[in-house]
Design an enzyme around this catalytic site. Sequence first.
Site, PDB file in Angstrom:
ATOM      1  N   GLU A 133      -1.985  -2.029  -5.987  1.00 50.43           N
ATOM      2  CA  GLU A 133      -1.444  -2.156  -4.632  1.00 50.43           C
ATOM      3  C   GLU A 133      -2.634  -2.407  -3.708  1.00 50.43           C
ATOM      4  O   GLU A 133      -3.584  -1.631  -3.714  1.00 50.43           O
ATOM      5  CB  GLU A 133      -0.736  -0.855  -4.244  1.00 50.43           C
ATOM      6  CG  GLU A 133      -0.107  -0.843  -2.870  1.00 50.43           C
ATOM      7  CD  GLU A 133       0.527   0.512  -2.543  1.00 50.43           C
ATOM      8  OE1 GLU A 133       1.578   0.534  -1.897  1.00 50.43           O
ATOM      9  OE2 GLU A 133      -0.052   1.560  -2.951  1.00 50.43           O
TER      10      GLU A 133
ATOM     11  N   GLU B 165       3.157  -0.213   8.182  1.00 49.84           N
ATOM     12  CA  GLU B 165       3.430   1.017   7.451  1.00 49.84           C
ATOM     13  C   GLU B 165       3.289   2.203   8.389  1.00 49.84           C
ATOM     14  O   GLU B 165       2.337   2.284   9.172  1.00 49.84           O
ATOM     15  CB  GLU B 165       2.497   1.181   6.251  1.00 49.84           C
ATOM     16  CG  GLU B 165       2.782   2.443   5.446  1.00 49.84           C
ATOM     17  CD  GLU B 165       2.109   2.480   4.084  1.00 49.84           C
ATOM     18  OE1 GLU B 165       2.279   3.501   3.380  1.00 49.84           O
ATOM     19  OE2 GLU B 165       1.436   1.497   3.719  1.00 49.84           O
TER      20      GLU B 165
END
Length: 273
Positions: A151, A253
Amino acid sequence: MKHYFLKTTILLAMFGLISCTEEQKGAEKSAADVKESAASTIEKYKAYTQKFSEAAVITQNHATGHIGDFFFTHWKDGGSTSLSLSTDGAFNVSWEGGGYNYVGGPGWHFGDKDRVIGYRFNEDSGASYITLYGWGYDEDMSAADPAHLVEYYILQRWTYDPSQDGTYGKTFVSDGVEYSTYRSIREQKPSINGPSTFYQYWSKPTEQRPLGEDHKIIFADHVKAWADTGWIIPDMNNFNASDDPTYQVMAVEVFNPANDGTASGRVWDAAAQ
């Protein structure tokens, strides 16, 4: 979004409209087969993949899909957020304070090491990260090796500093911006392939990127910087994970946000301009 069409080159050749050798026809058929296979593979996500030809607002807990030529992801494990999208890559994320994690935004359903990403941020009232965000996945590697699933984040704005939990890699300059790299590990956490143990790669600029200006990210520079330290991204064009393709998006996020907030901007393919 990639559009897959079977070209009728053989028929055209039969009518004398083009010249086509047997080798050319074979190569074109092979290329068409590959494209058709990729198009059918993405259907594995049809349970939650949506397609919009005009502006849309996404509120589900987990949604992926396409808006115009862009892919989007919208994921949260609780709380209340919405993702507003336009076909030109414009987006707005609104969130309410609470104890949850959210990540979402527009981009592409696959990563490309040669992609140059253009973007502009108009608002940011305290997102944990605004970042180029994506995944790489190699199902042929052992799941016990964290490098089989990566990621990655190329931070542009943030309120939480991930470098405090990561291993430093190197410092480099890309498009006039100085970045430092870090690597961290996640053990049995949510991923595009269910709960997994995987690496996170980070590129963090020395200064946060300002609002109201056009910027770009030369992704190849970050791939090289990570590789210089031995951090390799596995396959970024892989549909074989269980939950999502290996997308690459400009994401907002937030985790455990103390207050309501919003972040907005626009993303585009700068290499195509």
